[in-house]
Design an enzyme around this catalytic site. Structure first.
Site, mmCIF file in Angstrom:
data_model
loop_
_atom_site.group_PDB
_atom_site.id
_atom_site.type_symbol
_atom_site.label_atom_id
_atom_site.label_comp_id
_atom_site.label_asym_id
_atom_site.label_seq_id
_atom_site.Cartn_x
_atom_site.Cartn_y
_atom_site.Cartn_z
ATOM 1 N N ASP A 109 0.927 -0.880 0.010
ATOM 2 C CA ASP A 109 -0.170 -0.012 0.651
ATOM 3 C C ASP A 109 0.714 1.506 -0.210
ATOM 4 O O ASP A 109 0.409 2.536 0.139
ATOM 5 C CB ASP A 109 -0.984 0.042 1.213
ATOM 6 C CG ASP A 109 -2.140 -1.084 1.489
ATOM 7 O OD1 ASP A 109 -2.169 -1.677 0.230
ATOM 8 O OD2 ASP A 109 -2.603 -1.218 2.494
ATOM 9 N N GLN A 159 -1.469 -8.436 -6.880
ATOM 10 C CA GLN A 159 -0.356 -7.694 -7.053
ATOM 11 C C GLN A 159 0.410 -8.030 -6.104
ATOM 12 O O GLN A 159 1.737 -6.773 -6.102
ATOM 13 C CB GLN A 159 -1.445 -7.090 -6.310
ATOM 14 C CG GLN A 159 -2.335 -6.011 -7.595
ATOM 15 C CD GLN A 159 -3.450 -5.623 -6.901
ATOM 16 O OE1 GLN A 159 -3.558 -4.594 -6.314
ATOM 17 N NE2 GLN A 159 -4.720 -6.017 -6.508
HETATM 18 O O1 F6P Z 1 -2.129 -4.206 3.932
HETATM 19 C C1 F6P Z 1 -2.286 -4.381 2.064
HETATM 20 C C2 F6P Z 1 -3.417 -5.519 2.090
HETATM 21 O O2 F6P Z 1 -3.416 -6.352 0.485
HETATM 22 C C3 F6P Z 1 -4.297 -4.129 1.194
HETATM 23 O O3 F6P Z 1 -4.157 -3.503 -0.299
HETATM 24 C C4 F6P Z 1 -5.996 -5.462 0.830
HETATM 25 O O4 F6P Z 1 -6.993 -4.275 1.078
HETATM 26 C C5 F6P Z 1 -5.441 -5.789 2.005
HETATM 27 O O5 F6P Z 1 -4.013 -5.869 2.062
HETATM 28 C C6 F6P Z 1 -6.317 -7.073 1.978
HETATM 29 O O6 F6P Z 1 -5.702 -7.812 3.051
HETATM 30 P P1 F6P Z 1 -6.527 -9.438 2.814
HETATM 31 O O7 F6P Z 1 -5.145 -10.583 3.005
HETATM 32 O O8 F6P Z 1 -6.667 -9.570 4.565
HETATM 33 O O9 F6P Z 1 -7.643 -9.726 2.656
#
Ligand code: F6P
Length: 409
Positions: free
Chosen positions: A142, A298
């Site tokens: 992020d 990503q």
């Molecule tokens: O904080 C990193 C991130 O990849 C964010 O960009 C995204 O919204 C979130 O984690 C997704 O979280 P999880 O892996 O818990 O689905």
């Protein structure tokens, strides 16, 4: 003495490289004996689930392979350490694990939520008169951590996103039909990763024609107007949109496309905005429209990772251990950019409390007045972070990943 390292929060392509940095520095330090990996972040310290890293990372080849393996070799967590007053037992359990295994240094690789753990744990250890040091290593795709110029993991994610968006641009323009392609990009409430698609202009691309970030307010009506204007100029319109754009009440239909689930830190799972906008265009314009959510690719597409990112991630891991050995605690390491051309950074430290639970937003001055594009000034910030390719180990035509044996300790 022994040391321990853990990985926390959302994975990246570079988080294992930071672990390799800590590990290599540990091997070089005579007074360090065992190097433990804590399974699933801080949870491993609470439940005494440790892995003796020297028994799983045995050779230089292992280290090289691990550097280029995405995700977290130790697993991860989204665990919020309660305040000490709320749950002293948790802290006592962690202290017990640290003492049982003679761990004098704990390195925590993570994002803004993980730095909250660094602050709380280092504070507790000081308060009980323990000499155990806790140091944070930044990581997140992020790129939203304050103080640091950028975060390990971001460069590789940005390189993947730009490359993939470029490929989507090629694919989207093959038919004679007018079309709109919407690409939903991660980043929570900061738009760094989505904004990084502006780098494609450095290679002569015109698209994405529209870029929407969480840093500005979003209006569905204005979005439709923008799309119509771009359709008048281009047959195939490509839109990059952050998963966390701020939708107002008039756009509340988004709920239908989101799960509504929240994690332990109270963060909402954000995916769904691309589908929401796709439906809007289908209903209001009726042209060919497709939305693509880049999703976890990503943060795990290491086949196109940035060498700059992977090398820096390792370097900052090494520095973290050196800083702890110098007697520091409660700090997070960070990058200070000296220059973009030629690119140079130094690694410094800040109190983890300057980062914990805070978000660094994409600069407003790099967003166009129409709130639908990123200015050229941002390109010079992004480009150095995606430079260089890692010579990926391949087998049977596919990248080889490091696999951790299952046994713990
Ligand atoms: O904080 C990193 C991130 O990849 C964010 O960009 C995204 O919204 C979130 O984690 C997704 O979280 P999880 O892996 O818990 O689905």
């Amino acid at each position: 003495m022994n040391i321990a390292v853990a990985q926390s929060g959302g994975p990246t392509c570079a988080i294992n490289a930071s672990l390799v940095g800590v590990f290599k520095q540990g091997l070089l330090t005579e007074k360090i004996d065992a190097i433990f990996g804590s399974i699933n972040g801080i949870e491993g310290m609470i439940y005494d689930k440790l892995l003796n890293l020297k028994s799983v990372i045995r050779t230089n080849e292992d280290m090289e392979l691990l550097r280029q393996t995405p995700s977290t070799i130790l697993g991860s967590c989204r665990y919020k350490l309660p305040d000490y007053e709320e749950n002293p037992e948790i802290y006592e359990k962690i202290l017990q694990t640290l003492q049982t295994h003679r761990i004098h240094i704990f390195i925590y690789i993570g994002g803004n939520d993980s730095m909250d753990t660094v602050v709380k744990l280092s504070g507790y250890l000081k308060a009980v008169g323990s000499d155990i040091k806790v140091i944070g290593v930044p990581k997140t795709i992020d790129n939203d951590l304050p103080v640091t110029d950028h975060t390990p993991g971001f460069g590789s994610a940005a390189k993947y996103v730009a490359t993939t968006v470029q490929e989507i641009i090629r694919d989207s323009s093959v038919y004679s039909l007018p079309s709109v392609t919407i690409i939903e990009i991660m980043g929570r409430h900061s738009g760094w990763l989505t904004a990084s698609t502006c780098m494609l202009r450095a290679n002569g691309e015109e698209a994405p024609h529209l870029i929407y970030l969480p840093e500005t307010d979003f209006s569905a009506d204005r979005f439709m107007e923008d799309v119509r204007k771009e359709m008048a100029k281009h047959k195939a319109v490509v839109v990059a949109v952050s998963e966390g754009i701020s939708l107002n009440a008039e756009d509340s239909g988004i709920a239908e496309f989101q799960s509504g689930a929240v994690d332990n830190f109270g963060h909402k799972y954000l995916s769904g905005v691309g589908k929401f906008l796709e439906r809007l265009i289908a209903d209001k314009i009726g042209c060919k429209v497709r939305s693509i959510e880049l999703n976890v690719m990503q943060r795990c597409s290491s086949h196109i990772c940035s060498k700059t990112d992977i090398d820096e991630a390792e370097r900052i891991g090494r520095h973290a251990l050196r800083t702890a050995l110098d007697g520091e605690t409660g700090k997070m390491m960070y990058f200070r950019r000296i220059s973009s051309m030629p690119y140079a950074v130094t690694i410094e430290m800040t109190d983890a409390s300057n980062v914990a639970n805070l978000e660094k937003k994409f600069p407003k001055e790099w967003i166009s007045p129409e709130k639908n594009q990123v200015t050229d000034a941002a390109i010079g910030y992004f480009l150095p972070l995606i430079q260089g390719e890692v010579d990926i180990y391949m087998k049977n035509g596919m990248p080889v990943h490091f696999h951790r044996p299952l046994q713990v300790r």
